[in-house]
Design an enzyme around this catalytic site. Structure first.
Site, PDB file in Angstrom:
ATOM      1  N   ARG A  77       0.909  -1.339  -0.094  1.00  0.00           N
ATOM      2  CA  ARG A  77      -0.117  -0.009  -0.013  1.00  0.00           C
ATOM      3  C   ARG A  77       0.890   1.362   0.079  1.00  0.00           C
ATOM      4  NH1 ARG A  77      -2.631   2.813   4.767  1.00  0.00           N
ATOM      5  NH2 ARG A  77      -3.829   4.552   3.735  1.00  0.00           N
ATOM      6  N   GLU A 166      -7.511   8.294   6.533  1.00  0.00           N
ATOM      7  CA  GLU A 166      -7.556   8.972   7.489  1.00  0.00           C
ATOM      8  C   GLU A 166      -8.243  10.405   7.567  1.00  0.00           C
ATOM      9  OE1 GLU A 166      -4.091   8.726   9.868  1.00  0.00           O
ATOM     10  OE2 GLU A 166      -4.035   6.461  10.094  1.00  0.00           O
TER      11      GLU A 166
HETATM   12  O1  IFM Z   1       2.727   7.516   9.821  1.00  0.00           O
HETATM   13  C1  IFM Z   1       1.241   7.604  10.174  1.00  0.00           C
HETATM   14  C2  IFM Z   1       0.478   7.355   8.788  1.00  0.00           C
HETATM   15  O2  IFM Z   1       1.005   8.460   8.031  1.00  0.00           O
HETATM   16  C3  IFM Z   1      -1.021   7.538   9.036  1.00  0.00           C
HETATM   17  N1  IFM Z   1      -1.441   6.813  10.080  1.00  0.00           N
HETATM   18  C4  IFM Z   1      -0.778   6.875  11.307  1.00  0.00           C
HETATM   19  C5  IFM Z   1       0.749   6.460  11.104  1.00  0.00           C
HETATM   20  C6  IFM Z   1       1.660   6.447  12.462  1.00  0.00           C
HETATM   21  O3  IFM Z   1       1.329   7.706  13.315  1.00  0.00           O
END
Ligand code: IFM
Length: 453
Positions: A77, A166
Site C-alpha cells: 500500500r 484518515e
Molecule cells: O505514520 C502515520 C501514517 O501516515 C498515518 N497513520 C498513522 C501512522 C503512524 O502515526
C-alpha cells in the site's frame, strides 16, 4: 503455542505514504505540497526535519521492491503525491510524475506484489491550498479531476484503490488542532474539511470504477478504542463524545447515516458547529454514501477519557489510568481494541469486506554491534494484533488482508524522524536499509499464513 491460521487468499502487506518515504520534493516537475511548505516553516516539526529526502524511495524503489519480495509481501500500500501529477492542483498534467508511479506499479506487478494505491495521504498541492484548501468545496472538485487523471493512467494495472487516508487527521488534526499541515486551529474549517473530504471520496468512487474496471474501491479511516475507567455517567458521556468526534463522524455518513445527531447537538451546544452546516448541499449525503467494496481500517491504540471538571464538552484524556505498556509514541497497546473495532464495524455497518490498512508500532531499537536490529517489542505488538484480527475473523468479520505500518522507518509527520515504525531500519545518513527481526518474523507469518498465539 497454537498456530492461528488465516483463510486462504488472506493478503499480507505493508504500507507507506508518499511524503513519508519518497523525498525528491522538487524533482521531475513536482509542485510544492502543503507538507513541503509546513516542514520548511520553522517550529512545526519536532526535530526540525523535512521530507526533502526522507527515505529517497523516489530513487530507491527498485531496491525497496526487492526487499518486499525478499520478505514475501503479497501487497504494498503506497500513496500517490497529488503535486507530482498535477503540480498546480488542477489543469496541466506532469507526465514525469505519472511515469514514476507507472514504473513503481510495473515493478510491483513484476515482483508479484499487488499494488494498493491511496490517492490522498495528506500532501495537497500548495496551489490548491491557496485556492482555499479542503475547507473550500472547489478542492473536492479538484480531487475528482486528480483521481480521474491517475486512474486513467494506472487503472489498467492498479485494481485496489483507496480514495483517502484518515479523514479525521485531514479535518481535525490539521484544521482544528493544527499539528499537521496546513496547521489551522478553526473548528468551522475542520467541519467543512471533513465534509469536503468525504464528498470528494463519494464523487471519485464512480470515476475510479469507470477508469479501472474490475477494481476494488474503498476508503481508509483511523479509529481509536475510546474507553473509560471512570464510574460517573459523565465519564461515559465523555467517551461517547470522543468516539463521535473521532470515529462516528466519518464512518456514519459513509454508510448512509449522515453525521451523528448526538454529535451535531453536542458540537452546536458547545458553539463549535453552525447547525445549519452551510457546507452541506442537496445530494451530498447520497454521494458520500456511494457503495464501496471495502473499508480500510487503521488502528494503533486505546485512549482513556474522563469528563472534564468544568463545563468544557471536550473529554479529558486520562493518562493516569493508562497503565498498559506504551510504544515510543506513548500510545497504549491494546489489541483487544482491534478485535472490538473489527466486530463493531462489521455488525454495525456491514462493509462488504475490511482490510487493516495500517497497524504497527514505533520503537527506536537500532542496529547492534553486528548490525542486527532486535525489535522484539514490535514482534510482540504485531503478534498480539494479528491474533486479535484472527479472533475477529472467527467471529465472522470479512477481513481480507492486513498491512503492517510501515515498510520503512520514515518521516513521522510532526514527530519528524524521531519515531521509527518500520520493519526495515533506515539509516538516514547513508540510506542503508536493514530488515529488522520483525521483518524476518513477518516473513514467517506470511509463509505460514498463520501466527503463533
Ligand atoms: O505514520 C502515520 C501514517 O501516515 C498515518 N497513520 C498513522 C501512522 C503512524 O502515526
Amino acid at each position: 503455542m497454537a498456530i492461528q491460521s488465516f483463510p486462504a487468499g488472506f493478503l499480507w502487506g505493508s504500507a507507506t505514504a508518499s511524503f513519508q518515504v519518497e523525498g525528491a520534493w522538487a524533482e521531475d516537475g513536482k509542485g510544492e505540497s502543503i507538507w513541503d511548505r509546513f516542514t520548511h516553516t520553522p517550529g512545526k516539526i519536532e526535530d526540525a526535519s523535512t521530507g526533502d529526502v526522507a527515505c529517497d524511495h523516489y530513487h530507491r524503489w527498485p531496491e525497496d521492491i526487492a526487499l518486499m519480495q525478499s520478505l514475501g509481501l503479497q501487497a504494498y500500500r503506497f500513496s500517490i503525491a497529488w503535486p507530482r501529477i498535477l503540480p498546480d492542483g488542477v489543469g496541466a498534467v506532469n507526465p514525469r510524475g505519472l511515469d514514476f508511479y507507472s514504473r513503481l506499479v510495473d515493478g510491483l506487478l513484476e515482483a508479484g506484489i499487488i499494488p494498493f494505491a491511496t490517492l490522498y495521504h495528506w500532501d495537497l498541492p500548495q496551489a490548491q491550498q491557496d485556492r482555499g484548501g479542503w475547507p473550500a468545496r472547489v478542492t473536492a472538485e479538484a480531487f475528482v479531476e486528480y483521481a480521474d487523471v491517475v486512474s486513467r493512467h494506472l487503472g489498467d494495472r492498479v485494481k485496489h484503490w483507496i480514495t483517502h487516508n484518515e479523514p479525521w487527521c485531514v479535518a481535525f488534526l490539521s484544521h482544528q488542532i493544527g499539528a499537521h499541515a496546513p496547521g489551522w486551529q478553526d473548528w468551522g474549517a475542520a467541519f467543512a474539511t471533513a465534509h469536503h473530504v468525504l464528498l470528494s471520496h463519494g464523487w471519485a468512487v464512480p470515476v475510479l470504477r469507470r477508469n479501472s474496471p474490475g477494481s476494488e474501491v474503498g476508503i481508509t479511516l483511523n479509529f481509536e478504542a475510546a474507553e473509560t475507567v471512570g464510574r460517573r455517567p459523565a465519564d461515559r458521556t465523555a467517551v461517547n463524545w470522543f468516539d463521535g468526534y473521532f470515529n462516528r463522524w466519518f464512518v456514519q455518513p459513509l454508510y448512509g447515516r449522515r453525521y451523528p445527531a448526538d454529535m451535531v447537538a453536542a458540537f452546536t451546544d458547545a458553539g463549535l458547529l453552525d447547525p445549519a452546516m452551510p457546507f452541506v448541499q442537496p445530494g451530498d449525503f447520497d454521494a458520500i454514501a456511494v457503495p464501496t467494496d471495502f473499508l480500510g481500517v487503521n488502528y494503533y491504540k486505546r485512549s482513556l477519557f474522563v469528563a472534564a471538571a468544568d463545563d468544557n464538552p471536550m473529554p479529558v484524556e486520562d493518562t493516569a489510568n493508562a497503565t498498559l505498556p506504551h510504544t515510543d509514541m506513548n500510545w497504549e497497546i491494546y489489541p483487544e481494541g482491534l478485535y472490538n473495532l473489527l466486530c463493531r464495524l462489521h455488525f454495525e455497518y456491514r462493509p462488504g469486506k475490511l482490510y487493516v490498512t495500517e497497524n504497527g508500532a514505533s520503537y527506536k531499537d537500532g542496529p547492534d554491534a553486528d548490525g542486527v536490529v532486535h525489535d522484539q517489542r514490535r514482534i510482540d505488538y504485531l503478534r498480539s494484533h494479528f491474533v486479535a484480527a484472527h479472533r475477529a475473523l472467527a467471529a465472522g468479520v470479512p477481513l481480507a488482508g492486513y498491512f503492517v505500518w510501515s515498510l520503512l522507518d520514515n518521516f513521522e509527520w510532526a514527530r519528524g524522524y524521531l519515531q521509527r515504525f518500520g520493519i526495515i531500519w533506515v539509516d538516514y545518513a547513508t540510506q542503508q536499509r536493514i530488515p529488522k527481526d520483525s521483518a524476518r518474523w513477518l516473513k514467517g507469518v506470511i509463509a505460514a499464513n498463520g501466527v503463533e498465539e
